[in-house]
Design an enzyme around this catalytic site. Structure first.
Site, PDB file in Angstrom:
ATOM      1  N   TYR A 159     -52.407 -74.999 -73.298  1.00 57.95           N
ATOM      2  CA  TYR A 159     -53.709 -75.176 -73.963  1.00 57.95           C
ATOM      3  C   TYR A 159     -53.626 -76.278 -75.028  1.00 57.95           C
ATOM      4  CZ  TYR A 159     -57.992 -73.689 -76.426  1.00 57.95           C
ATOM      5  OH  TYR A 159     -59.227 -73.640 -77.028  1.00 57.95           O
ATOM      6  N   LYS A 163     -55.678 -79.779 -75.147  1.00 61.49           N
ATOM      7  CA  LYS A 163     -56.598 -80.100 -76.248  1.00 61.49           C
ATOM      8  C   LYS A 163     -56.149 -81.360 -77.007  1.00 61.49           C
ATOM      9  CE  LYS A 163     -59.523 -76.796 -75.516  1.00 61.49           C
ATOM     10  NZ  LYS A 163     -60.899 -77.126 -75.093  1.00 61.49           N
TER      11      LYS A 163
HETATM   12  P1  NAP Z   1     -65.617 -68.667 -73.437  1.00 57.79           P
HETATM   13  O1  NAP Z   1     -66.431 -67.713 -74.225  1.00 57.79           O
HETATM   14  O2  NAP Z   1     -64.466 -68.169 -72.650  1.00 57.79           O
HETATM   15  O3  NAP Z   1     -66.605 -69.473 -72.453  1.00 57.79           O
HETATM   16  C1  NAP Z   1     -66.070 -70.468 -71.637  1.00 57.79           C
HETATM   17  C2  NAP Z   1     -67.179 -71.084 -70.810  1.00 57.79           C
HETATM   18  O4  NAP Z   1     -66.585 -72.130 -70.014  1.00 57.79           O
HETATM   19  C3  NAP Z   1     -67.826 -70.115 -69.842  1.00 57.79           C
HETATM   20  O5  NAP Z   1     -69.222 -70.363 -69.822  1.00 57.79           O
HETATM   21  C4  NAP Z   1     -67.202 -70.455 -68.487  1.00 57.79           C
HETATM   22  O6  NAP Z   1     -68.059 -70.241 -67.389  1.00 57.79           O
HETATM   23  C5  NAP Z   1     -66.953 -71.947 -68.653  1.00 57.79           C
HETATM   24  N1  NAP Z   1     -65.891 -72.483 -67.811  1.00 57.79           N
HETATM   25  C6  NAP Z   1     -64.596 -72.147 -67.772  1.00 57.79           C
HETATM   26  N2  NAP Z   1     -63.930 -72.889 -66.862  1.00 57.79           N
HETATM   27  C7  NAP Z   1     -64.845 -73.730 -66.331  1.00 57.79           C
HETATM   28  C8  NAP Z   1     -64.798 -74.733 -65.335  1.00 57.79           C
HETATM   29  N3  NAP Z   1     -63.663 -75.049 -64.708  1.00 57.79           N
HETATM   30  N4  NAP Z   1     -65.929 -75.400 -65.023  1.00 57.79           N
HETATM   31  C9  NAP Z   1     -67.100 -75.099 -65.638  1.00 57.79           C
HETATM   32  N5  NAP Z   1     -67.210 -74.161 -66.594  1.00 57.79           N
HETATM   33  C10 NAP Z   1     -66.102 -73.481 -66.909  1.00 57.79           C
HETATM   34  O7  NAP Z   1     -65.014 -69.819 -74.362  1.00 57.79           O
HETATM   35  P2  NAP Z   1     -65.429 -70.348 -75.815  1.00 57.79           P
HETATM   36  O8  NAP Z   1     -64.646 -69.611 -76.819  1.00 57.79           O
HETATM   37  O9  NAP Z   1     -66.911 -70.425 -75.932  1.00 57.79           O
HETATM   38  O10 NAP Z   1     -64.807 -71.810 -75.759  1.00 57.79           O
HETATM   39  C11 NAP Z   1     -65.553 -72.952 -75.410  1.00 57.79           C
HETATM   40  C12 NAP Z   1     -64.684 -74.179 -75.637  1.00 57.79           C
HETATM   41  O11 NAP Z   1     -64.276 -74.217 -76.995  1.00 57.79           O
HETATM   42  C13 NAP Z   1     -63.406 -74.182 -74.800  1.00 57.79           C
HETATM   43  O12 NAP Z   1     -63.100 -75.490 -74.393  1.00 57.79           O
HETATM   44  C14 NAP Z   1     -62.356 -73.694 -75.796  1.00 57.79           C
HETATM   45  O13 NAP Z   1     -61.076 -74.146 -75.462  1.00 57.79           O
HETATM   46  C15 NAP Z   1     -62.867 -74.320 -77.068  1.00 57.79           C
HETATM   47  N6  NAP Z   1     -62.388 -73.667 -78.272  1.00 57.79           N
HETATM   48  C16 NAP Z   1     -62.636 -72.345 -78.502  1.00 57.79           C
HETATM   49  C17 NAP Z   1     -62.155 -71.764 -79.663  1.00 57.79           C
HETATM   50  C18 NAP Z   1     -62.397 -70.316 -79.993  1.00 57.79           C
HETATM   51  O14 NAP Z   1     -61.804 -69.831 -80.974  1.00 57.79           O
HETATM   52  N7  NAP Z   1     -63.218 -69.610 -79.267  1.00 57.79           N
HETATM   53  C19 NAP Z   1     -61.409 -72.523 -80.587  1.00 57.79           C
HETATM   54  C20 NAP Z   1     -61.179 -73.860 -80.314  1.00 57.79           C
HETATM   55  C21 NAP Z   1     -61.666 -74.425 -79.163  1.00 57.79           C
HETATM   56  P3  NAP Z   1     -68.453 -68.740 -66.866  1.00 57.79           P
HETATM   57  O15 NAP Z   1     -69.330 -68.152 -67.943  1.00 57.79           O
HETATM   58  O16 NAP Z   1     -69.201 -68.989 -65.603  1.00 57.79           O
HETATM   59  O17 NAP Z   1     -67.160 -68.006 -66.709  1.00 57.79           O
END
Ligand code: NAP
Length: 251
Positions: A159, A163
């Site tokens: 990851y 990133k």
């Molecule tokens: P999440 O709740 O797990 O949601 C992820 C979303 O991405 C879901 O809508 C999923 O689709 C979609 N997805 C996953 N793989 C995909 C693919 N190959 N093609 C198209 N869509 C895909 O994640 P989140 O926490 O909102 O995170 C969103 C972004 O922020 C990610 O890139 C994550 O790495 C980044 N981020 C998150 C955090 C955190 O603390 N949460 C911190 C830093 C960065 P489905 O709904 O259809 O499954």
């Protein structure tokens, strides 16, 4: 749509917009007058909920299932956006997954999978949406990286590498597209309360909280506000940057 036409700002694609941060960004951009293409991987009902929330802001919105790491699916996604909206002003590369493990226990398959979805996906989206933005001579690209991409994190070699790679992709995009008035920036969120982080054990969450100077987890809306700013005209002179939205974790 006629009564809302005056407030339309443009059109945006938000990848992984069914849930979490992507949904919050989609709704925030809709609030700013963007038509929204809601991309998702498999959860159609969540994506339709996001569409409804965007439409409630008075814009056009629709969902497309497309794995961002699949080149043909990405081409289809871009075609759908152009057929519906005629242009693409904003691309938010938000889709992402985790497959955490300590390096000695991490399989090469899990390493490759995370790089494929998180980094190759953003590359393909940038390539095919970027082509349209180059013709338009305008556009905003925002990549959702992570504090982990800047500082690393035990148990997240795949990851963190994906990133960190996104930051390199962001800076390269900024350089390659600047002459056509297109900006590319990254956001590095810290710990944001979504499905991705809900699965972590309480002990891990408590330990993380102690590392956050503001002593609270972030909300998806915190990231969405930053993304909307970077997508706006107010950010016209900002490109190639990484904006931390992390409660001070990156200090
Ligand atoms: P999440 O709740 O797990 O949601 C992820 C979303 O991405 C879901 O809508 C999923 O689709 C979609 N997805 C996953 N793989 C995909 C693919 N190959 N093609 C198209 N869509 C895909 O994640 P989140 O926490 O909102 O995170 C969103 C972004 O922020 C990610 O890139 C994550 O790495 C980044 N981020 C998150 C955090 C955190 O603390 N949460 C911190 C830093 C960065 P489905 O709904 O259809 O499954």
């Amino acid at each position: 749509m006629s009564e809302t036409t005056e407030k339309i700002t443009g059109a945006a694609i938000v990848t992984g917009a069914g849930r979490g941060i992507g949904r919050a960004i989609a709704v925030e951009l809709a609030r700013h007058g963007y038509h929204i293409l809601v991309d998702y991987a498999g959860n159609a009902s969540a994506a339709e909920e996001t569409v409804a929330l965007c439409q409630a802001e008075g814009v056009d919105a629709f969902a497309v299932q497309a794995d961002v790491s699949d080149e043909d699916a990405v081409k289809g996604l871009v075609k759908s956006a152009l057929e519906r909206f005629g242009r693409i002003d904003v691309l938010i590369n938000n889709a992402g997954i985790t497959r955490d493990n300590l390096m000695l226990r991490m399989s090469a398959e899990d390493f490759d999978l995370v790089i494929e979805k998180n980094l190759r996906g953003a590359f393909l989206m940038t390539k095919y949406v970027g082509k349209e933005m180059l013709h338009q001579r305008s556009g905003r690209i925002v990549n959702i990286s992570s504090v982990v991409g800047v500082h690393g994190n035990a148990g997240q070699a795949n990851y963190a590498a994906s990133k960190a790679g996104l930051i390199g992709l962001t800076k390269t995009t900024a350089l390659e597209y600047a002459s056509r008035g297109i900006t590319a920036n990254a956001i590095a969120p810290g710990f944001i309360d979504t499905d991705m982080t809900k699965v972590l054990p309480e002990k891990v969450k408590e330990a993380m909280l102690q590392q956050i100077p503001l002593r609270q987890f972030g909300r998806p809306e915190d990231v969405a506000k930053a993304a909307a700013f970077l997508a706006s005209d107010d950010a016209r002179y900002i490109t190639g940057q990484v904006l931390g939205v992390d409660g001070g974790m990156g200090c």
